[in-house]
Enzyme design. Structure first.
Site, PDB file in Angstrom:
ATOM      1  CG  ASP A  19     -14.500  -8.523 -20.745  1.00  0.00           C
ATOM      2  OD1 ASP A  19     -13.851  -9.581 -20.711  1.00  0.00           O
ATOM      3  OD2 ASP A  19     -13.993  -7.412 -20.521  1.00  0.00           O
TER       4      ASP A  19
ATOM      5  CG  HIS B 164       5.817  -6.460  -3.734  1.00  0.00           C
ATOM      6  ND1 HIS B 164       4.555  -6.135  -3.303  1.00  0.00           N
ATOM      7  CD2 HIS B 164       6.597  -5.395  -3.450  1.00  0.00           C
ATOM      8  CE1 HIS B 164       4.552  -4.909  -2.811  1.00  0.00           C
ATOM      9  NE2 HIS B 164       5.784  -4.435  -2.880  1.00  0.00           N
TER      10      HIS B 164
ATOM     11  CB  CYS C  84       5.259  -4.538   0.671  1.00  0.00           C
ATOM     12  SG  CYS C  84       6.259  -3.066   0.394  1.00  0.00           S
ATOM     13  CE1 TYR C  85       1.575   1.545   5.240  1.00  0.00           C
ATOM     14  CE2 TYR C  85      -0.333   0.106   5.442  1.00  0.00           C
ATOM     15  CZ  TYR C  85       0.336   1.273   5.773  1.00  0.00           C
ATOM     16  OH  TYR C  85      -0.242   2.158   6.659  1.00  0.00           O
TER      17      TYR C  85
ATOM     18  CE  LYS D 295     -10.092  -8.785 -21.457  1.00  0.00           C
ATOM     19  NZ  LYS D 295     -11.198  -7.852 -21.764  1.00  0.00           N
TER      20      LYS D 295
ATOM     21  CD  GLU E 244       2.561  -8.810  -4.508  1.00  0.00           C
ATOM     22  OE1 GLU E 244       3.219  -9.606  -3.812  1.00  0.00           O
ATOM     23  OE2 GLU E 244       2.447  -7.610  -4.236  1.00  0.00           O
TER      24      GLU E 244
ATOM     25  N   GLY F 218       0.824  -1.211   0.000  1.00  0.00           N
ATOM     26  CA  GLY F 218       0.000   0.000   0.000  1.00  0.00           C
ATOM     27  C   GLY F 218       0.848   1.246   0.000  1.00  0.00           C
TER      28      GLY F 218
END
Ligand code: XMP
Length: 524
Positions: free
Chosen positions: A241, A183, A94-95, A380, A185, A67
């Site tokens: 979509d 991170h 992280c944050y 997506k 991710e 964040g």
């Protein structure tokens, strides 16, 4: 605002991991990485936490996202202490890591920047979080503060090459509380996905049940339950979509779907015909509304990009109103809204508006229609998997995103038939060459842009002043940030030669070499 589960009606009660979001795109990446590995993850903004929801037994673990830059900045987001009293495994990133350190009595200090690729030494290879990690691994860091002193009783599991705490493990109410400074991710942390899986599976014991391809029946059932009376209107654009939305509706309430394709004249070459072919083969028969003249008229003389977007949105709204007035049986409007939009629309107070990504925003309330959004739980890449599960062709499932206002945002300045034709032809060439080079599915978007600037050319022996076409090819995970693709020179060369040869009135081709930020992807 209280958080309520987004999995309305489908697969309620199954294992999930809650990602508490402190903003930014990283929170989406965390959820996506977990989902890719089969663990259903939901984002709850830190401002919308409900103890009752997090206490539910199906919530197996909690992840705190990255964040803002510092836990010491005024107004920095906090976490209610009760989150650590639920007896559930927690992982702060992280944050989130620094927040945990502060809450548990450690010390976080400013001025220990680590940005980019950073090597980390694992001190506790036996810890289940680091299963499969070597003694040293690459990670991705992005922080200015660091944990100078871990919380009392916590064990430091890893340190960075600069000597800062990179991971610790503490305990609260019998459950492990982990924090990592890097991170996991992002793709630049090669073993990051494995770490998230270790946390979800080995530590939290969550079941890896999530597979969008298997959810078609549940989604169809849910739509059938919700669309009880009258008809549902769905606007199809040729994108994955809206096509998936229309096909799901067709399966759920056949005979009650009003699918319309508004031809605004701003589509790519052959796009209308191709879209109709695909939809028809899936049993959807859209009504085509030829509004090409109306859109061109609405855009005449308009140069300002936001004004173009506004006028296109306004005309879309007008056409929708005409449709609804014509058929009073229409009670619902189906939209292909995706998960990031659901989260973002509630979670970015004070964010600067960069562009009006409109499509049909705000319209349903005004028309008195009930909104149906079957894709609101999906990312997506998950919609692409749904498309394949529905038997739609791979070319559609992996089609590049295309903006709602179409080619109007790829024509800089006034939209004229001449410039539209140039963009359309040049974009087809770009797409063909990118496919030929085997790069189509590896890039996010690849297209051409034209403006009003001219370049003096020489064709044969004659002087010809022609347009400048800019080619933009970008890679991106989600369109929020992007980098230009380092195309092989031969590919750029072929594109350039073909455009100047095959598209009339073009005398120069340039290649856009600026990432997002500072540019946006589309020029307007
Ligand atoms: P920008 O240009 O803002 O675009 O960097 C980010 C992504 O969004 C797409 N885009 C739109 N999509 N309606 C849409 O549905 C819009 O008005 C719109 N404008 C941009 C763009 O193609 C890129 O993928």
């Amino acid at each position: 605002m209280e958080h309520s589960s987004l999995l309305h009606g489908i697969e309620e009660g199954r294992d999930r991991i809650i990602v508490i979001g402190f903003g930014g795109q990283y929170m989406h990446l965390i959820a996506r990485r977990l989902r890719e590995r089969g663990f259903y993850a939901e984002i709850v903004p830190y401002t919308s936490l409900s103890r009752e929801a997090l206490e539910k037994p199906e919530v197996k673990a909690i992840v705190l996202s990255g964040g803002p830059p510092s836990v010491h900045s005024p107004g920095a987001p906090r976490l209610p202490r009760w989150v650590l009293e639920l007896g559930k495994p927690v992982l702060g990133i992280c944050y989130g890591f620094q927040l945990l350190a502060t809450m548990l009595g450690g010390r976080v200090e400013r001025g220990c920047d680590e940005y980019g690729r950073t090597r980390v030494r694992v001190l506790a290879p036996e810890d289940p979080l680091f299963r499969g990690w070597g003694p040293e691994e690459d990670t991705w860091m992005s922080h200015g503060d660091c944990v100078r002193e871990p919380p009392p009783g916590a064990r430091v599991l890893a340190v960075s090459e600069n000597g800062y705490v990179a991971a610790f493990r503490a305990e609260s109410r019998g459950a492990p509380v982990y924090g990592v400074q890097f991170h996991p991710e992002v793709s630049h942390t090669p073993k990051g996905g494995l770490l998230l899986e270790n946390f979800a599976s080995g530590i939290a014991g969550a079941e890896a049940w999530w597979n969008p391809g298997n959810l078609v029946e549940a989604l169809v059932e849910d739509l059938r339950r919700r669309i009880t009376k009258g008809k549902v209107l769905v606007a199809v654009s040729g994108g994955v979509d809206s096509t998936v939305t229309a096909v799901l509706l067709q399966r759920a309430v056949p005979g009650r779907v009003v699918a319309v394709l508004v031809d605004h004249g701003l589509f790519r070459e052959g796009e209308v015909e191709e879209t109709l072919r695909i939809l028809r083969s899936a049993g959807v028969e859209p009504r085509v509304i030829d509004a090409r003249g109306r859109f061109l008229e609405a855009l005449r003389g308009v140069r300002d990009p936001e004004e173009k977007r506004r006028r296109i949105g306004e005309l879309f709204a007008k056409i929708f109103r005409e449709l609804v007035e014509e058929d009073p049986e229409i009670r619902y409007l189906a939209q292909g809204t995706l998960y990031p939009d659901v989260i973002e629309s509630g979670a970015a107070p004070g964010a600067d508006k960069i562009k009006s990504h409109h499509n049909v925003g705000g319209l349903p309330e005004w028309l008195g229609l009930e909104v149906v959004e079957p894709l609101r739980e999906f990312y997506k890449d998950e919609v692409r998997r749904l498309a394949l599960a529905l038997g739609l062709p791979r070319e559609l499932a992996y089609r590049h995103p295309f903006p709602g206002p179409g080619l109007a945002v790829r024509v800089i300045g006034e939209v004229t038939p001449e410039k539209l034709e140039i963009v359309r032809k040049a974009s087809r060439i770009v797409e063909e060459e990118i496919r030929r080079a085997g790069l189509y599915e590896r890039v996010w978007q690849a297209f051409a842009v034209v403006g009003d600037d001219r370049w003096v050319g020489v064709k044969g022996d004659r002087r010809e002043e022609g347009y400048i076409v800019t080619v933009r090819v970008v890679e991106s995970e989600d369109g929020m940030t992007a980098d230009w693709v380092r195309l092989p020179y031969e590919v750029i060369d072929r594109i350039s030669r073909r455009i100047t040869r095959e598209v009339p009135k073009v005398t120069m081709v340039t290649y856009a070499v600026t990432s997002k930020p500072p540019s946006t992807i589309e020029p307007q």
